[in-house]
Design an enzyme around this catalytic site. Structure first.
Site, PDB file in Angstrom:
ATOM      1  N   ARG A   1      -6.870  25.805 -13.562  1.00  0.00           N
ATOM      2  CA  ARG A   1      -5.788  26.679 -13.214  1.00  0.00           C
ATOM      3  C   ARG A   1      -4.587  25.934 -13.705  1.00  0.00           C
ATOM      4  NH1 ARG A   1      -3.876  27.466  -7.426  1.00  0.00           N
ATOM      5  NH2 ARG A   1      -4.707  25.507  -6.490  1.00  0.00           N
TER       6      ARG A   1
ATOM      7  N   ASP B   1     -11.891  13.809  -8.094  1.00  0.00           N
ATOM      8  CA  ASP B   1     -10.921  14.303  -9.206  1.00  0.00           C
ATOM      9  C   ASP B   1      -9.601  14.660  -8.590  1.00  0.00           C
ATOM     10  OD1 ASP B   1     -12.774  16.196  -7.497  1.00  0.00           O
ATOM     11  OD2 ASP B   1     -11.212  17.599  -8.177  1.00  0.00           O
TER      12      ASP B   1
END
Length: 501
Positions: A100, A259
Site C-alpha cells: 500500500r 522488512d
C-alpha cells in the site's frame, strides 16, 4: 500554451526528482501509478520539512492536496512499489513488497542528502496480497505524530511530509475514513530487500542492491578491502546505536520484522509502536505480538537476530569460500552486543548525569531501573525529575514523590550522590546536560488515542495539532502544556496498539 503543459512544467520545476532506485534492474520493483482519491482534503503539510527538501512551500501549499492524495503525479516522478521479503514474527515470507505504498521518487535536499518521497495508502499494487492498498485516517495520524516526535527527540527516523484524507471509506473491522500519508526517508531499503534477492538465488541482483546501498548510504566503505563486509559492519553499527536510543526513551517498536528494519539505520513503520509509561522491561503493546517477541527489553536481541538474517544474504558477496564467509559474518553478528552496550550505557550514563566512566556505573543504572520497576514508576518522568534533583537537593521531595514508597528511594540516592561527587561537572552544568537527553514530553499513548478519536469521530484535528506543537520541543518544560507530560490516569491507559493495515 495549454493549461496541462503549464502544469507539467511547474511540477517539473518544483519537484526536481533524481530517481536512482528506479534505474535499478526491473526485478527490484513494479511500476505503479497511485489510485485517485474521490474528494481529498489536506490535513497537514509539514512546511519546515518541505523547505528542507528544497521544495517551493508556497507553491506546494496550493498543490499539496492533489499531489499527496495521489491524484496528480509530479513530472519527473517515477512511481513504483518496491519488492522485498521478510521474516514476520520469525516466519520467512519470500515475497512481501509495498502493498500500500508507492515511491514517487527521490530528491536531493538542501543539505545534499538524497531523500525518498513515498505515498502510503495510495491504492493497490502488485504486492497488495488481496489488500485494498488503502490506509485509514487513524494510523496515518499516528505515524505522523510519532515519526515527527522521534525526529524532535533526536532519533533517526522516517519523517512525515503530509497527511490527506481521501473522501473514501476503508473497510477494516469497521468502516473508517481513508487517508494517505506522505513519508520521507533516507531510503526505504530494508533487510527484507536483501532477503528478496537471496531467496531467489539472484546473486547479480543482490550485488546490484549492495552496491546501490554502499553508494547511497555508506560511500566510505567502497574502497575497503572487503567492501561488503564493511557494509555489514556499518549497518550493524547504525542499528546498535538506533536500538540503544529506543531503549533510552522507552520506545517499543512493536513489529521488528526484518522488512521493518532499514539498512540506513532509520526507524520505520510506526504501526503498533508505543512509549512506555510505567517502567517494565516486559512491556508489550502490539495486539499482534501475543508472545512478547518484540517486548521492550527484547529489542536488542531481535535487532541482532535480524542482522544475522542480513548476514546470511551477504555470504556470497563476503567471500567465495562459504566457510570463510560464515566466519566473517559471525564475527560481525557477535560484535553487535558490545556495540549496543557501548551506545546504551553511554546514553544511560548521560541520563543520570555522569560525564565520566567508572566500572560500577552499569550496576548503578541497573539498580535504578529495578527500583523503578518495583515501584511502577513512570519511565520518562523519573529521569526528568532526576534532572531537577541533580541541580538542587531542594527538589528531592518532588523526585521521591514519584514512587509508591518514598523511603525506598534513599539507598539508591545515596549511591548516586556518592558517584556524582567523583564526577567533575558542576550541578548546573550537569542538570542542563541531563535536560537535553531526558525529555519532558513523549507521545503518550492515551494522548495519541484521544487525538485520533477526535479526528475520526468528529473531524476535529485540534488535539492532533496540539500534540504536534508540544512534541516539537520535547526537551523544553513548556508550562502551558504541562498536562501533556503527565502519565495517564487508570481510566485513560491504552494497553494495546494495532497495526492499522
Amino acid at each position: 500554451m495549454s493549461q496541462s503543459f503549464r502544469d507539467s512544467a511547474a511540477l517539473a520545476a518544483h519537484f526536481p526528482f533524481d530517481n536512482s532506485y528506479a534505474r535499478l534492474p526491473a526485478q527490484f520493483f513494479a511500476r505503479q501509478t497511485p489510485s485517485n482519491a474521490v474528494s481529498p482534503q489536506l490535513v497537514k503539510l509539514n512546511e519546515a520539512l518541505a523547505d528542507e527538501l528544497g521544495l517551493d512551500v508556497e507553491w506546494l501549499k496550493r498543490e499539496a492536496v492533489q499531489i499527496f492524495s495521489g491524484n496528480l503525479v509530479p513530472e519527473g516522478a517515477d512511481p513504483l512499489a518496491m519488492a522485498y521479503a521478510g521474516h514476520q514474527f520469525g516466519t520467512f515470507v519470500p515475497q512481501l513488497g509495498d502493498g500500500r505504498a508507492i515511491l514517487l521518487g527521490e530528491v536531493i535536499d538542501r543539505n545534499g542528502r538524497r531523500r525518498d518521497i513515498q505515498l502510503k495508502g495510495a491504492g493497490e499494487t502488485p504486492f497488495s496480497r488481496r489488500g485494498d492498498g488503502r490506509a485509514a485516517l487513524g494510523p496515518v495520524l499516528r505515524e505522523y505524530i510519532i515519526s515527527e516526535a522521534m525526529h524532535a527527540l533526536g532519533v533517526p527516523t522516517t519523517r512525515a511530509l503530509a497527511a490527506v484524507t481521501t473522501g473514501q471509506p476503508v473497510y477494516r473491522e469497521t468502516t473508517l475514513p481513508g487517508a494517505v500519508f506522505t513519508r520521507v526517508a533516507a531510503s526505504h531499503i530494508r533487510v527484507g530487500t536483501f532477503q528478496f534477492f537471496a531467496a531467489r538465488g539472484d546473486t547479480d541482483g543482490l550485488k546490484a542492491l549492495a552496491d546501490h546501498v554502499i553508494s547511497r548510504h555508506y560511500p566510505h566503505v567502497r574502497d575497503s578491502v572487503r567492501p561488503y563486509l564493511a557494509l555489514f559492519e556499518a549497518v550493524t553499527e547504525r542499528q546498535a546505536a538506533l536500538i540503544a536510543r529506543w531503549l533510552q526513551i522507552g520506545f517499543i517498536h512493536g513489529v521488528m520484522n526484518t522488512d521493518n528494519m532499514t539498512v540506513s539505520g532509520e526507524t520505520i513503520d510506526f504501526g503498533p509502536c508505543a512509549f512506555m509509561d510505567a517502567y517494565d522491561p516486559a512491556t508489550v503493546f502490539s495486539s499482534i505480538d501475543r508472545r512478547g517477541r518484540y517486548a521492550y527489553a527484547n529489542q536488542p536481541a531481535i535487532g541482532q537476530w535480524n542482522l544475522a538474517r542480513l548476514g546470511e544474504t551477504l555470504l556470497a558477496l563476503l567471500d567465495p569460500d562459504l566457510d570463510k564467509a560464515v566466519e566473517l559474518a559471525n564475527e560481525v553478528i557477535k560484535g553487535f552486543g558490545e556495540r549496543f552496550q557501548t551506545h546504551w550505557l553511554g546514553g544511560m550514563r548521560g541520563k543520570i548525569g555522569l560525564a565520566t566512566q567508572e566500572d560500577g556505573d552499569l550496576d548503578l543504572i541497573q539498580a535504578l531501573l529495578l527500583f523503578m520497576q518495583a515501584q511502577e514508576a513512570d519511565f520518562t518522568l523519573t529521569f526528568r525529575k532526576l534532572c531537577d534533583l541533580a541541580e538542587s537537593s531542594s527538589n528531592k521531595a518532588i523526585f521521591i514523590g514519584s514512587f509508591k514508597s518514598a523511603e525506598a528511594a534513599e539507598p539508591w540516592l545515596a549511591r548516586w550522590h556518592e558517584r556524582l561527587a567523583r564526577d567533575p561537572q558542576s550541578a548546573a552544568k550537569r542538570a542542563k546536560a541531563m535536560r537535553l537527553i531526558n525529555p519532558a514530553f513523549i507521545p503518550r499513548n492515551h494522548r495519541i488515542e484521544q487525538a485520533i478519536v477526535a479526528a475520526v469521530d468528529d473531524s476535529d484535528f485540534s488535539l492532533f495539532e496540539a500534540l504536534l506543537t508540544v512534541l516539537a520541543k520535547p526537551y523544553e518544560d513548556q508550562p502551558s502544556f504541562a498536562p501533556y507530560a503527565r502519565p495517564p490516569e487508570i481510566s485513560e491507559r491504552v494497553l494495546e496498539t494495532f497495526c492499522g493495515t
